[in-house]
Design a protein around this motif. Structure first.
Motif, PDB file in Angstrom:
ATOM      1  N   TYR A  42      13.554   2.850 -66.833  1.00 51.34           N
ATOM      2  CA  TYR A  42      13.229   1.967 -65.709  1.00 51.34           C
ATOM      3  C   TYR A  42      12.059   2.487 -64.879  1.00 51.34           C
ATOM      4  O   TYR A  42      11.847   2.037 -63.750  1.00 51.34           O
ATOM      5  N   ARG A  45       9.359  -0.040 -63.365  1.00 46.44           N
ATOM      6  CA  ARG A  45       9.754  -1.152 -62.492  1.00 46.44           C
ATOM      7  C   ARG A  45       8.926  -1.182 -61.214  1.00 46.44           C
ATOM      8  O   ARG A  45       8.462  -0.154 -60.727  1.00 46.44           O
ATOM      9  N   ARG A  46       8.805  -2.361 -60.664  1.00 52.20           N
ATOM     10  CA  ARG A  46       8.129  -2.529 -59.375  1.00 52.20           C
ATOM     11  C   ARG A  46       9.105  -3.171 -58.405  1.00 52.20           C
ATOM     12  O   ARG A  46      10.009  -3.911 -58.798  1.00 52.20           O
ATOM     13  N   TRP A  47       8.895  -2.880 -57.124  1.00 54.30           N
ATOM     14  CA  TRP A  47       9.786  -3.392 -56.072  1.00 54.30           C
ATOM     15  C   TRP A  47       8.921  -3.951 -54.960  1.00 54.30           C
ATOM     16  O   TRP A  47       8.100  -3.244 -54.376  1.00 54.30           O
ATOM     17  N   HIS A  57       8.139  -9.489 -57.796  1.00 56.40           N
ATOM     18  CA  HIS A  57       8.139  -8.036 -57.970  1.00 56.40           C
ATOM     19  C   HIS A  57       6.855  -7.535 -58.622  1.00 56.40           C
ATOM     20  O   HIS A  57       6.437  -6.396 -58.370  1.00 56.40           O
ATOM     21  N   ASP A  63       8.591   1.131 -57.943  1.00 56.77           N
ATOM     22  CA  ASP A  63       9.858   1.275 -57.228  1.00 56.77           C
ATOM     23  C   ASP A  63      10.087   2.734 -56.825  1.00 56.77           C
ATOM     24  O   ASP A  63      10.118   3.622 -57.673  1.00 56.77           O
ATOM     25  N   ARG A  68      18.877   1.798 -59.229  1.00 56.06           N
ATOM     26  CA  ARG A  68      19.454   0.918 -58.209  1.00 56.06           C
ATOM     27  C   ARG A  68      20.841   0.488 -58.669  1.00 56.06           C
ATOM     28  O   ARG A  68      20.991  -0.020 -59.779  1.00 56.06           O
ATOM     29  N   HIS A 139      19.102  -2.682 -47.265  1.00 56.45           N
ATOM     30  CA  HIS A 139      19.431  -3.280 -48.557  1.00 56.45           C
ATOM     31  C   HIS A 139      20.782  -3.981 -48.460  1.00 56.45           C
ATOM     32  O   HIS A 139      21.679  -3.771 -49.278  1.00 56.45           O
ATOM     33  N   GLU A 266      17.537  -8.327 -57.536  1.00 52.36           N
ATOM     34  CA  GLU A 266      17.535  -7.107 -56.729  1.00 52.36           C
ATOM     35  C   GLU A 266      17.055  -5.892 -57.512  1.00 52.36           C
ATOM     36  O   GLU A 266      17.115  -4.767 -57.008  1.00 52.36           O
ATOM     37  N   GLN A 267      16.623  -6.099 -58.755  1.00 53.30           N
ATOM     38  CA  GLN A 267      16.110  -5.012 -59.594  1.00 53.30           C
ATOM     39  C   GLN A 267      17.152  -3.916 -59.808  1.00 53.30           C
ATOM     40  O   GLN A 267      16.823  -2.728 -59.877  1.00 53.30           O
ATOM     41  N   THR A 269      19.442  -1.502 -61.776  1.00 49.89           N
ATOM     42  CA  THR A 269      19.290  -0.889 -63.094  1.00 49.89           C
ATOM     43  C   THR A 269      20.639  -0.751 -63.797  1.00 49.89           C
ATOM     44  O   THR A 269      20.766  -1.081 -64.977  1.00 49.89           O
TER      45      THR A 269
END
Length: 426
Positions: A42, A45-47, A57, A63, A68, A139, A266-267, A269
């Motif tokens: 992961y 990934r971008r957030w 995203h 991220d 997550r 969050h 919410e991305q 993982t």
């Protein structure tokens, strides 16, 4: 809400994270996470700072959270000791591996949910010592905020030929579903064109049909050996006022449809849940594949992992049965000290540290087992051993007169201090 709870912010580097986790007892979930971190599953990934679709995203930053996780209760009752295990697991894994744990309400069933339960859940999580602030962001999320995207995803499935509106009765659908020894039978409405299904679904949305008169079903395989893949329902008509969205919607997504989408937006993982959802994982993966193919959700998609729920001897952990005790006035309320709810345990004298110790001590496995209640009591005793001040006293003593006091100590006014330790074994 208290702002004094311990921080759940990610660690500054991988070495610090690994060092902190070294003393933790390993389990299959830790092994999965460590393997994913090693392979960089992961890492790309971008957030974007808030939940969103693939485009949202893609415009964000790499991220900052290595993983997550999420704790996603339905706000239809007070949390109990079984939920405490899940809280400690999800928040604890995020803490130990430089991640973030989301606090999310799965509020897709408006008839049973209430803001009272929302507030009680937030209070319980914070009392246990966890919070959802990380990297300067909150969050705290709720599934109902994603209803617009869920509807959009449903329309995409219809247009792509992956969903249809079924107008059979509930009894007809159950009969056509088959069983473990007999394949299901296709619905007579399964052959409708995407255009016909889309028009019918929009009629559902606009309130043109009665509750229960039709549902939207995923088009998968009516002969699948996994009955959960036999065209499961993903939307139903339900006229009910929602505690967050009011009367905006008269159709609501089914939990099995909503939950994977919430995770993806919410991305998340590692989507960690109990074993009763294991048979639902193939649908979780099917839905993620379809929506990622359509570009609605970002790659890589979340993955679901299951662990055995907590079974505690002499304790009822069914939220429905606990609610019945409250509604029938068998107990004074959700916080009755006899209740296994977190508020009940708190009122009884349990500490957050003792419950965290209990969750760590019982471990995480894939097989169901029973934990003796004495294990929970032992964790409380261990935590209170060096915290709870106590002493012993003689309430009706026998009087003793020392006739040689002056001779022994050389003075009539000699005094001797007597002390009782507040912590006998410290």
């Amino acid at each position: 809400m208290s702002s004094n709870t311990p921080s759940n912010a990610p660690k500054n580097n991988a070495n610090a994270t690994a060092a902190e986790g070294e003393h933790k007892v390993s389990n299959f979930l830790r092994q999965i996470i460590e393997n994913d971190l090693e392979k960089g599953t992961y890492s790309q990934r971008r957030w974007a700072g808030t939940p969103g679709d693939a485009a949202h995203h893609a415009a964000g930053q790499p991220d900052p959270a290595k993983i997550r996780t999420r704790f996603p209760p339905e706000p239809n009752g007070y949390l109990h000791i079984g939920h405490a295990k899940s809280i400690c697991l999800n928040f604890g894994l995020a803490r130990d591996y430089g991640g973030v744990c989301h606090m999310r309400f799965d509020d897709t069933n408006p008839e049973k949910e209430d803001t009272e339960y929302v507030n009680s859940i937030l209070d319980a999580v914070q009392w246990l010592g966890f919070q959802w602030e990380a990297n300067g962001q909150s969050h705290l999320f709720q599934a109902s905020d994603y209803f617009d995207f869920m509807y959009r995803a449903a329309e995409y499935l219809i247009e792509a030929g992956h969903a249809y509106v079924d107008e059979q009765t509930g009894e007809q659908m159950r009969a056509a579903r088959g069983d473990f020894g007999k394949p299901g039978v296709d619905s007579p409405f399964r052959s409708r064109t995407p255009e016909q299904n889309l028009a019918r679904f929009r009629e559902m949305r606009d309130g043109a049909h009665e509750d229960g008169s039709m549902v939207l079903r995923a088009t998968i395989d009516m002969a699948s050996p996994n009955i959960n893949l036999r065209d499961p329902a993903i939307y139903r008509i339900r006229r009910a006022t929602h505690h967050n969205t009011g009367d905006t919607w008269c159709i609501y997504p089914m939990y099995t449809f909503a939950h994977p989408i919430e995770d993806a937006l919410e991305q998340i993982t590692h989507s960690i849940c109990t074993l009763e959802f294991e048979d639902q994982r193939p649908f979780y993966d099917w839905l993620m594949d379809r929506l990622c193919e359509g570009g609605l959700l970002a790659h890589p998609a979340p993955h679901q992992y299951e662990f055995a729920r907590l079974n505690l001897t002499y304790v009822i952990t069914s939220k429905r049965k606990l609610a019945q005790l409250v509604y029938d006035h068998k107990v004074s309320g959700w916080d009755d000290p006899r209740m296994p709810t977190i508020v009940g345990l708190r009122r009884r004298g349990y500490t957050p540290e003792s419950i965290q110790l209990f969750a760590e001590r019982i471990g995480v496995t894939k097989s169901d087992s029973w934990i003796d209640y004495s294990t929970l009591e032992g964790c409380l005793r261990e935590d209170l051993e060096n915290k709870a001040h106590r002493g012993m006293a003689v309430l009706d003593p026998v009087k003793l007169v020392l006739t040689n006091w002056a001779e022994a100590f050389g003075a009539d006014d000699y005094t001797e201090d007597c002390t009782q330790p507040a912590l006998p074994h410290h």
